[in-house]
Design an enzyme around this catalytic site. Structure first.
Site, short mmCIF file in Angstrom:
data_model
loop_
_atom_site.label_atom_id
_atom_site.label_comp_id
_atom_site.label_asym_id
_atom_site.label_seq_id
_atom_site.Cartn_x
_atom_site.Cartn_y
_atom_site.Cartn_z
N ASP A 111 -6.97 3.08 -3.32
CA ASP A 111 -6.91 2.85 -1.88
C ASP A 111 -8.30 2.85 -1.26
O ASP A 111 -8.60 2.04 -0.37
CB ASP A 111 -6.01 3.88 -1.21
CG ASP A 111 -6.43 5.33 -1.49
OD1 ASP A 111 -7.14 5.59 -2.48
OD2 ASP A 111 -6.01 6.21 -0.71
N THR A 129 -4.57 28.39 22.98
CA THR A 129 -4.62 28.35 21.51
C THR A 129 -4.29 26.97 20.95
O THR A 129 -4.96 26.48 20.03
CB THR A 129 -3.67 29.39 20.92
OG1 THR A 129 -4.09 30.69 21.37
CG2 THR A 129 -3.68 29.37 19.39
N ILE A 186 5.09 3.81 2.47
CA ILE A 186 4.83 2.55 1.76
C ILE A 186 4.67 1.47 2.82
O ILE A 186 5.61 1.16 3.56
CB ILE A 186 5.98 2.20 0.81
CG1 ILE A 186 6.18 3.31 -0.22
CG2 ILE A 186 5.69 0.87 0.10
CD1 ILE A 186 7.47 3.17 -1.02
N LYS A 187 3.46 0.93 2.93
CA LYS A 187 3.20 -0.14 3.89
C LYS A 187 3.17 -1.47 3.15
O LYS A 187 2.75 -1.52 2.00
CB LYS A 187 1.85 0.07 4.60
CG LYS A 187 1.84 1.18 5.63
CD LYS A 187 1.62 2.56 5.05
CE LYS A 187 0.24 2.79 4.51
NZ LYS A 187 0.03 4.16 3.98
N GLY A 193 0.92 4.83 0.05
CA GLY A 193 0.09 5.99 0.29
C GLY A 193 0.86 7.27 0.02
O GLY A 193 1.96 7.27 -0.53
N ASP A 228 0.86 -1.18 0.00
CA ASP A 228 0.00 0.00 0.00
C ASP A 228 0.90 1.23 0.00
O ASP A 228 1.45 1.61 1.04
CB ASP A 228 -0.91 -0.02 1.23
CG ASP A 228 -1.65 1.31 1.44
OD1 ASP A 228 -1.82 2.05 0.46
OD2 ASP A 228 -2.05 1.58 2.60
#
Length: 248
Positions: free
Chosen positions: A107, A184, A14-15, A10, A8
Site C-alpha cells: 500500500d 478532557t 476493502i476499497k 486495507g 485496495d
C-alpha cells in the site's frame, strides 16, 4: 477501451474502483468500499459493471482477505487476469529505496507511485491516514526514500481509553479546539491530532518537500491541524494502482 478493476484491501475496509486503462488518474467509472465483514457483497457490486479484463489488487489485510476477494472475483469476473500488487525495486517511475524492497508494504509503494504521478518533479511527502498512519518521502526524480509508521487517530484514542483508568473513549472526528483544551475530551483530541500533524510536519521539513499529499479516512481531521501546502487525495492507493497498471 478495456476496463480495469482496482482493489485496495486495507486493515479496515476493502476499497475498489473501475477505470478505463487510459482514463485520467482518479477518473473512475464506479467505486465503492465495504468493511471486511461484508466482503461477500462485492460480487453483487462487480457483477453489475462492464466486465473488466484485468484486476490489480493491493492487500495488507492478510490471507483471509485475499481468499475472500478471490472468491468474489471468481463469482463475478471469472475471465479477468488478476495481479496481486507487490513492492518491487522499481515500477511506474518509482525507485524503491527500502533496504529490502520487498519488505515495503504494498500500500505504501502504491501510494508513492500515485503521489509521484500526481506531483511529478517535486519533493513530496505522502501521508495515508487510516488504521495506521504512514508518512513517506518521494524525491522529485521518483526515489522512494522511506518514512514513518505510527498508530492512526482511532488507535491512539482507543489506546488511551483502554490503558488508562479515567480517560474516556473519544470520537476522532471532533472539532479541533482553539488554543489549549479546557476539558478532557478536547485535550485527548488535541494531543492525538498534534502527534499526527507533528510527525507529518517533521517529515515535510526534513525532506524539504514542496507539497504534502494526504489521504485516508482520517485525512480530513488531520489536515485541520496542519499548516502546510497540501492536497487531499481520495484513496491514493487506488490512484497508485491505476498508475502502475498503465505503466505496465
Amino acid at each position: 477501451m478495456s476496463a480495469l478493476l482496482l482493489i485496495d484491501a486495507g486493515n479496515t475496509r476493502i476499497k475498489w474502483a473501475l477505470a478505463d486503462d487510459a482514463a485520467a488518474l482518479g477518473d473512475w467509472r464506479a467505486q465503492g468500499a465495504v468493511p471486511h465483514a461484508e466482503a461477500a457483497t462485492l460480487a453483487t457490486a462487480w457483477s453489475g459493471m462492464e466486465s473488466p479484463l484485468r484486476v490489480i489488487a493491493a492487500n495488507v489485510a492478510g490471507e483471509p482477505a485475499r481468499e475472500a476477494i478471490l472468491a468474489q472475483l471468481r463469482a463475478s469476473v471469472p475471465l479477468a487476469v488478476v495481479e496481486w500488487f507487490a513492492s518491487s525495486p522499481r515500477r511506474a517511475g518509482i525507485s524503491n529505496g527500502y533496504r529490502n524492497p520487498g519488505q515495503l508494504g504494498c500500500d505504501r509503494f502504491a501510494a508513492a507511485i500515485g503521489a509521484h504521478a500526481l506531483a511529478p518533479g517535486k519533493n513530496i511527502i505522502v501521508a495515508n491516514c487510516g488504521t495506521a498512519t504512514t508518512i513517506d518521502a518521494v524525491t522529485a526524480d521518483g526515489v522512494f526514500l522511506g518514512g514513518m509508521i505510527l498508530p492512526g487517530l482511532g488507535l491512539m484514542a482507543s489506546s488511551l481509553a483502554r490503558n488508562t483508568a479515567q480517560l474516556p473513549q473519544i470520537a476522532q472526528d471532533g472539532k479541533l479546539p482553539a488554543g489549549f483544551a479546557d476539558n478532557t475530551d478536547d485535550a485527548i483530541l488535541s494531543g492525538i491530532l498534534a502527534a499526527q500533524a507533528g510527525a507529518i510536519e517533521r517529515a515535510f521539513a526534513r525532506h524539504e518537500a514542496a507539497e504534502l499529499l494526504i489521504s485516508g479516512g482520517a485525512a480530513p481531521y488531520v489536515a485541520q491541524a496542519l499548516a502546510l501546502p497540501l492536497r487531499h487525495i481520495d484513496n491514493i492507493v487506488l490512484i497508485g494502482l491505476h498508475a502502475a497498471a498503465r505503466a505496465g
